[in-house]
Write an enzyme that holds these catalytic residues in place. Structure first.
Site, PDB file in Angstrom:
ATOM      1  N   CYS C  98       0.846  -1.195   0.000  1.00 56.66           N
ATOM      2  CA  CYS C  98       0.000   0.000   0.000  1.00 56.66           C
ATOM      3  C   CYS C  98       0.880   1.243   0.000  1.00 56.66           C
ATOM      4  O   CYS C  98       1.839   1.329   0.768  1.00 56.66           O
ATOM      5  CB  CYS C  98      -0.871  -0.027   1.260  1.00 56.66           C
ATOM      6  SG  CYS C  98      -1.859   1.452   1.505  1.00 56.66           S
ATOM      7  N   CYS C 102      -4.026   7.201  -1.714  1.00 52.35           N
ATOM      8  CA  CYS C 102      -5.317   7.246  -2.403  1.00 52.35           C
ATOM      9  C   CYS C 102      -6.457   7.605  -1.447  1.00 52.35           C
ATOM     10  O   CYS C 102      -7.498   8.085  -1.894  1.00 52.35           O
ATOM     11  CB  CYS C 102      -5.613   5.930  -3.091  1.00 52.35           C
ATOM     12  SG  CYS C 102      -5.849   4.572  -1.951  1.00 52.35           S
ATOM     13  N   THR C 189      -4.798   4.830   7.468  1.00 46.60           N
ATOM     14  CA  THR C 189      -3.723   4.514   6.539  1.00 46.60           C
ATOM     15  C   THR C 189      -2.829   5.721   6.269  1.00 46.60           C
ATOM     16  O   THR C 189      -3.332   6.802   5.951  1.00 46.60           O
ATOM     17  CB  THR C 189      -4.336   4.033   5.215  1.00 46.60           C
ATOM     18  OG1 THR C 189      -5.067   2.842   5.474  1.00 46.60           O
ATOM     19  CG2 THR C 189      -3.267   3.763   4.170  1.00 46.60           C
ATOM     20  N   GLU C 256      -1.295   1.532   9.505  1.00 49.75           N
ATOM     21  CA  GLU C 256      -2.529   2.072  10.065  1.00 49.75           C
ATOM     22  C   GLU C 256      -2.369   2.488  11.537  1.00 49.75           C
ATOM     23  O   GLU C 256      -1.661   1.842  12.304  1.00 49.75           O
ATOM     24  CB  GLU C 256      -3.657   1.033   9.951  1.00 49.75           C
ATOM     25  CG  GLU C 256      -4.314   1.019   8.594  1.00 49.75           C
ATOM     26  CD  GLU C 256      -3.461   0.373   7.492  1.00 49.75           C
ATOM     27  OE1 GLU C 256      -2.501  -0.348   7.821  1.00 49.75           O
ATOM     28  OE2 GLU C 256      -3.761   0.612   6.306  1.00 49.75           O
ATOM     29  N   HIS C 291     -13.288   4.775  -3.414  1.00 49.54           N
ATOM     30  CA  HIS C 291     -12.232   4.014  -2.768  1.00 49.54           C
ATOM     31  C   HIS C 291     -12.260   2.546  -3.204  1.00 49.54           C
ATOM     32  O   HIS C 291     -11.216   1.907  -3.314  1.00 49.54           O
ATOM     33  CB  HIS C 291     -12.376   4.145  -1.248  1.00 49.54           C
ATOM     34  CG  HIS C 291     -11.087   3.970  -0.516  1.00 49.54           C
ATOM     35  ND1 HIS C 291      -9.895   4.517  -0.933  1.00 49.54           N
ATOM     36  CD2 HIS C 291     -10.769   3.285   0.627  1.00 49.54           C
ATOM     37  CE1 HIS C 291      -8.923   4.192  -0.091  1.00 49.54           C
ATOM     38  NE2 HIS C 291      -9.427   3.431   0.857  1.00 49.54           N
ATOM     39  N   TYR C 295      -9.249  -0.695  -5.742  1.00 48.83           N
ATOM     40  CA  TYR C 295      -8.713  -2.036  -5.479  1.00 48.83           C
ATOM     41  C   TYR C 295      -8.457  -2.843  -6.747  1.00 48.83           C
ATOM     42  O   TYR C 295      -7.706  -3.819  -6.707  1.00 48.83           O
ATOM     43  CB  TYR C 295      -9.640  -2.772  -4.502  1.00 48.83           C
ATOM     44  CG  TYR C 295      -9.398  -2.319  -3.072  1.00 48.83           C
ATOM     45  CD1 TYR C 295      -9.778  -1.049  -2.659  1.00 48.83           C
ATOM     46  CD2 TYR C 295      -8.732  -3.130  -2.163  1.00 48.83           C
ATOM     47  CE1 TYR C 295      -9.521  -0.612  -1.366  1.00 48.83           C
ATOM     48  CE2 TYR C 295      -8.475  -2.701  -0.866  1.00 48.83           C
ATOM     49  CZ  TYR C 295      -8.876  -1.442  -0.476  1.00 48.83           C
ATOM     50  OH  TYR C 295      -8.613  -1.007   0.793  1.00 48.83           O
ATOM     51  N   CYS C 298      -4.532  -0.805  -7.365  1.00 50.25           N
ATOM     52  CA  CYS C 298      -3.376  -1.101  -6.502  1.00 50.25           C
ATOM     53  C   CYS C 298      -3.229  -2.587  -6.223  1.00 50.25           C
ATOM     54  O   CYS C 298      -2.134  -3.142  -6.311  1.00 50.25           O
ATOM     55  CB  CYS C 298      -3.470  -0.308  -5.203  1.00 50.25           C
ATOM     56  SG  CYS C 298      -4.920  -0.678  -4.208  1.00 50.25           S
ATOM     57  N   GLU C 441      -6.188  -6.689   5.023  1.00 55.21           N
ATOM     58  CA  GLU C 441      -6.385  -5.392   4.377  1.00 55.21           C
ATOM     59  C   GLU C 441      -7.244  -5.549   3.115  1.00 55.21           C
ATOM     60  O   GLU C 441      -8.115  -4.723   2.834  1.00 55.21           O
ATOM     61  CB  GLU C 441      -5.035  -4.771   4.042  1.00 55.21           C
ATOM     62  CG  GLU C 441      -5.025  -3.252   4.012  1.00 55.21           C
ATOM     63  CD  GLU C 441      -5.603  -2.699   2.729  1.00 55.21           C
ATOM     64  OE1 GLU C 441      -6.147  -1.590   2.761  1.00 55.21           O
ATOM     65  OE2 GLU C 441      -5.523  -3.374   1.682  1.00 55.21           O
TER      66      GLU C 441
END
Lengths: 489, 489, 489, 489
Positions: C98, C102, C189, C256, C291, C295, C298, C441
């Site tokens: 990660c 974003c 994050t 996180e 969001h 996925y 990334c 995650e």
């Protein structure tokens, strides 16, 4: 015991009223639409006389000590439960379809247990009545249709709360010589070529549903009984020859009927429950566990045929790719997992207070839940291997037509070691076994998936599992009581 | 039999050379990094003295007639095979991890069979030697590491064709008093807290691989033996306290080592195979079938804990949604399916010519193949239910730090009926049991998935299945020979 | 725009209070436990100056017309939405983890839309305030932490019904110059190496929850802010060297935090919502859709690395079996399906009334729901291919210890074309990317699976689908109104 | 452009020789067995005149500038590719079956590209010929059958190595005025109600296969052409009424034929490839990518109907359980994932050198591979929700028979808000759409799964992925060349 021919002849003595495609069936034995269903069930009679399968197909009556067809027996050991599974798989391999007789088998075994339990608590004498009936069944080697599923109407309402009281079978009159029942039973496997039907309730019942707590036996041609035969996938093809139907000797699935009971009289000696609503739930779940055990037997027999058919198709097509072997292996794993689950719930069976043996309920429910998924997946992989031609094959009549036969022989040829007819026949068998009705039966026979899920959750000791986790996480200690809740003894 | 304390004390008599994180481990029992592994294995000793589990944990030696720990026994019935599965599940429930002792158990049972078969064909006396060794193991209640897996080097080459001859354990010298072996064994579960290791071959061998056909027993601290301890997920957390490790009493998985054998001497009475390369394949597949049977025991015990943990997490989080129950039920179905498969292959076990009982190979392979998928899926569903906090929890040291403890107690609180610490502990347990090493062990322990697939295809009678399909498609008749090929007897 | 070095230097100007493993972190940039997280985010700055990626990494501000880092932009076209996905995949390929930025990107884009909508209905001026703030962010190329998730407490209760009112961030004081907020944000994050945090609500709110309807921006080191760093899988390994951590340059997942807000003051020009509870639901679902789109970018970049790693492992192991290729292909299909889903929801994006572009909500929710399953499955297949050694590798310190290095080099060698160190490094990378925190995650980032399922059901027009079925079944005609409900325009 | 009625009338001008069930079909339009297939295709004409769908159904010819039916167009933009997907989904929603016309659409688009490429390299003039033919098709709004799939014979042999040279279509004579071709095309969707067939090769070809490298167009009733109509699941039911067929207006799947070409003459202006074997592979994979794109359109339209039908069935049954909603949501996710994949590969389409637009090959292959699994899974879930009655419903004739209608109305009633007939009709529709032929079409249409897997592996840059992993594991640096291999531009 009856042999195949005797069974078929015996059916001529019964005159059930059967409607099919808008007409009355004159003879279940002779009608080309129903005969294959007779043939499937007849295998359960035929193999009882085959020395190779004697051990699986026959046993000794605990009532009379005589040799009987296993399908009429009450289980006397876990070995009997295991043999049941093996017998079902073996017959499934030979018929490639439902042979119908396990429903009555399971209905009798659950009636044996529940009548015992009712008597003990209510002081009734159902169990003795039932044992006499069972002896009659064994002596005459009868085929019994296990009649559980009511039409159910509005699924959100209990029997007595339905707009129409008849949507579950119920007692409409209690007479000195017996009772009168009304309603219908749906999805009745093997009904029209059975001798008798053994009726039992389909759901747990409350006090207000007392009239729905009824179990009894009647002839399939008892006055007031009307059967409507269900339409199956590609049913008509059997009228056109023997290729397009795929499995022309035997039927597709169980020949299910809607069986209507128009005020049917039942004498007391055939009544095994009459108002004891509290025992309905136990009755249903006992039957269901026995019946779910079966699917790792019969359906695995069918899976064996599908796997063999797919392997043969790959060979006929001339395909030798590694992915075929991998897919076949996945099919084998699914089939043997179902079989294993049936064996597991059988070897963990226990002796009931009535003296018979009963499968492990929790474990039996895994069998059928897996089946509702695996049979679809096995069918999918079989389609994958077989290739698109199973969906676009010409008609059998075109294959028999001299003007077009040559085209078919020429253009549907593949691996030169096999004839086009072989390839077509195998494609049609695969189509038969992986299609609509067959799949839906794997889904809903012995109850829909959610019914298994309810049982799995209920029978699994979640509190014990939570206690285990808490102990390891050092939150709580496991108490003596928790230990006693252990799943394994 | 030894109890827990005696077992732990007994380890102090052994001085294995163990490297871990760049240092030598002085005492396997006292080192905080290895002690939890000792604790896991110790449960197999402890419960043998618990009356509640006596029937599962102990049995009678067929050699001496004495009561022994089941882990040192040779199976005498299918009931023994079933009890093995139940015992493994029960201990898995109590440890939440691998308790290591089944590998040696299976190695002994397969050595019992294979030595018998070698002797019968080769006139050797391995079987008698082994029985004496087995008696020694039983009398002293030893923990045996089953040492099969060689490093294997280039997977595309046989042992004798490797660039380095030592990539499989082999005989480098045959002396009058014994043999000298060299090589290494990888993935050695429970090795450093075992008393002895029982070495067996890892693959089928050709004539050119004769020196690789070796089975024997040595002490784990025999001269020339060096152990490198494998690094596990979150291994260091146990140095920081008892929360972050999740399961602080017991270890994660089996404490696997790379065990190097630098020209280790083995006296003849501890040699059970020496050059009989033809028996390597049978040896391996016998061991593998026994070992694959286990995963429907021990892993189901772990699954029970994971399920309980997920159910507790939902409660702690204050979530009462129907989807949680549905997911729990799916987890139960997967767990019980694995268990069922282990029971099935056990109850279908058969008596070997050596007199012991052996599981059904085909059915045993379904157990482990399902396990390589189900444990991942069970872990996935557990993550789903637990919620994101299992990935973002603060450190135990921050929870013990007065400056930050208040924030954690306040902001990680959820259902007011439970404390934040309970919730954190449960989250850490779940993290422990569903993480990297634990998953990888479910995948590769007892062989990788493709090994099961090869066995499933090989053991399944595809030709018989094809014959069944051809008969139904009216292509061929089933011959008498086909009938004999029937899977079910 | 800042480059990599400027970004890292800029962080030295911020002094956030960060607790980690019981201690205060003195410098987020220099602490070896947090530096890899800085490095991951720094890639988003570094590549903006790489000509090869200029088109993906940069764009033109619609506010100032200047060239800006795409992560600070508001989407001006569906092409921008597509480029976002491609940018995320590309950076994921380069970091294998990660890169955190974003979340703020999506928070800004959803704030842009929601402030416009609030103003239009309520006559407020949040949108203008936010545009000024956005310009500030763009000019200074700031990294913004998107702060949505509240701790939530008892999941069955709304914010104002919690036992502790602070379990959701809320306004505790409205002053002339601004507001004071209290509570915490969880799973934050990239927080500790961000410059500012953009706070927004986490759930739909009722009238009684007005004080919880708050959006605003603050510095990560604003007075009253305390960060607790979450513990990740194998976090400590990075203190031991560069091998065992697997990906030593970059972090595991997003670093996180639990970020506590102890009565933090926010001036009015940084307040973007203050009591308008009716807009909370829209705000949340807009952010969530943006969001979830990510996925398929990334995580597919990460999947590319996992696939490459698995393919390399097979080569290093010397395995050339057809099943490896088949598994790699299945992994590719899952990765490209996720990517496809992100592209689909992007190209079907629409212009908002605020002038920016927004993804298709229904389609964006498929991305993340598939991700919660596919990343586990991809990891499972990677484990399968890699082999058991990823679970039992010795410690890096043992590899650096001259006494044991030789054993490791010798016995972990496989395909002679590659060194043992290469094989170990690749195994550790795979372990890093397929383990606990990384999987969790994929499950819970951007919302848990049930959140997607609620949206999928809500956004899908079930009534229209029913109308289609009824028309074909000749039950009803489709009305004009039904036609208008058509999904496709 | 033709409207529905004009299309149907136009078919009367064609006199194809069609065999079906052993007889010659006199009129494809009037025969009750073929008429539903005509109706399905007619929808593509009908909706072109519906203002609501004008944008999807029509476009502007890039050859003539005239408004044309989209099915005759060559794609001029990625927007055209996206509109194709939306058009297919919409028509699928309205027909609930295959509407056949996309095959010719894709054949024309791939011929447009390949003829351009052949000409460029070989100096031929196929492209101009084809443009003239295309103009003719557009002007007359013809329905074109895309004829690719050869019978293939022994799958392990190339065309020229088959025992019978005719198992792939080939040139048997090259004459001054044209060529003569022989062979057959299998699985020919929509053939008998098309105007012309556009023939193209089905596999990559070697130098020895030159005569098999042939593309050309002929009328479906050209001399020498004979069609054998394939038998579909429950085909005969349409002769019995309108209920049991489930979707009486339209056909099941595409009405596939085996189309035999007995020395058919083709004039040169209809020949578009004649011996250029090197271009066969490109031709095939271009067609395949276009055709695989479709399945996230049309099949999703069908899935919409199945989902709607399942949702209606739950309502009719009176079931309001949470599991129904969960299953519906899973079905939606699968449907929208397929749709998303089609959109993704469309929006990533690129301009060809011929000037038209082509989908992304890698991404297009995900669409169909997912479809081969999802349509089975969607069907399984639909069966689960619908309940067992879809497998045991009585015959339509029994429902029309006054003696039995009452029983059916009474006992198949459920939720009192709906009539029994509605429930039966919906059950029959679901049966129709989830049965044998429909599933097999989802599996093999546009190529079998392994064909997609080959393309996915080939089009994915595994070396680039390995380089990414090596860089992160600090094994290698990524070279400039590796960077250029980046998937994203």
């Amino acid at each position: 015991m009856m042999n195949k021919e005797q069974y078929i002849e015996s059916l001529r003595q019964y005159k059930p009223i059967v409607y099919l495609n808008g007409r009355l069936v004159e003879s279940v034995v002779d009608d080309p639409m129903t005969r294959p269903h007779v043939n499937s069930a007849a295998v359960t009679y035929e193999l009882a006389f085959d020395p190779m399968y004697e051990e699986l197909m026959t046993t000794t009556s605990h009532l009379t000590g005589k040799k009987i067809n296993r399908f009429t027996s009450v289980h006397q050991s876990t070995d009997d439960l295991v043999k049941k599974v093996k017998m079902l798989r073996m017959i499934g391999q030979k018929t490639g379809t439902c042979f119908q007789r396990c429903v009555g088998f399971d209905a009798m075994n659950s009636t044996f247990i529940t009548t015992f339990n009712i008597d003990r608590e209510c002081g009734t004498d159902y169990h003795e009545r039932f044992k006499k009936y069972l002896e009659y069944v064994q002596e005459n080697d009868l085929m019994i249709a296990g009649s559980m599923t009511d039409p159910k109407g509005d699924r959100s309402k209990k029997p007595s709360a339905q707009a129409d009281p008849d949507l579950f079978v119920h007692i409409v009159e209690r007479r000195e010589d017996g009772i009168v029942i009304r309603g219908a039973k749906a999805h009745q496997t093997g009904m029209i070529n059975s001798h008798e039907m053994l009726i039992l309730p389909t759901t747990n019942l409350g006090e207000e549903d007392q009239d729905y707590a009824v179990a009894c036996a009647i002839r399939v041609d008892a006055p007031g009984v009307v059967h409507l035969f269900g339409r199956q996938t590609n049913d008509n093809r059997r009228l056109d020859g023997d290729i397009d139907t795929g499995n022309s000797e035997y039927a597709i699935v169980g020949g299910e009927t809607l069986t209507v009971l128009n005020d049917v009289f039942v004498p007391w000696d055939r009544v095994f429950m009459c108002g004891e609503y509290k025992f309905a739930q136990e009755y249903v779940s006992t039957f269901a566990a026995y019946h779910r055990q079966n699917y790792g037997g019969c359906k695995v027999g069918l899976a064996d045929v599908i796997i063999g058919s797919a392997a043969a198709m790959a060979e006929y097509n001339g395909v030798k790719a590694s992915h075929v072997r991998d897919k076949i292996t996945e099919m084998i794993n699914m089939a043997e997992t179902m079989y294993n689950c049936s064996l597991g719930c059988s070897c963990q069976g226990t002796k009931t207070e009535a003296g018979s043996y009963y499968v492990n309920t929790l474990l039996a429910n895994t069998v059928k839940l897996n089946c509702t998924r695996y049979m679809y997946e096995i069918s999918r992989l079989a389609h994958d291997i077989a290739g698109g031609f199973i969906a676009t094959l010409p008609y059998e009549a075109d294959y028999r037509n001299p003007e077009t036969k040559g085209y078919i022989d020429k253009y549907f040829s593949a691996n030169p070691d096999f004839s086009t007819e072989e390839r077509i026949r195998m494609g049609r068998l695969l189509e038969n076994m992986t299609g609509g009705t067959a799949l839906a039966e794997s889904m809903h026979g012995a109850g829909s998936p959610e019914a298994m899920k309810i049982m799995l959750y209920r029978e699994s000791n979640i509190d014990h599992k939570k206690a285990l986790a808490k102990k390891l996480a050092k939150i709580d200690k496991i108490t003596k009581k928790d230990e006693e809740k252990d799943y394994v003894e």
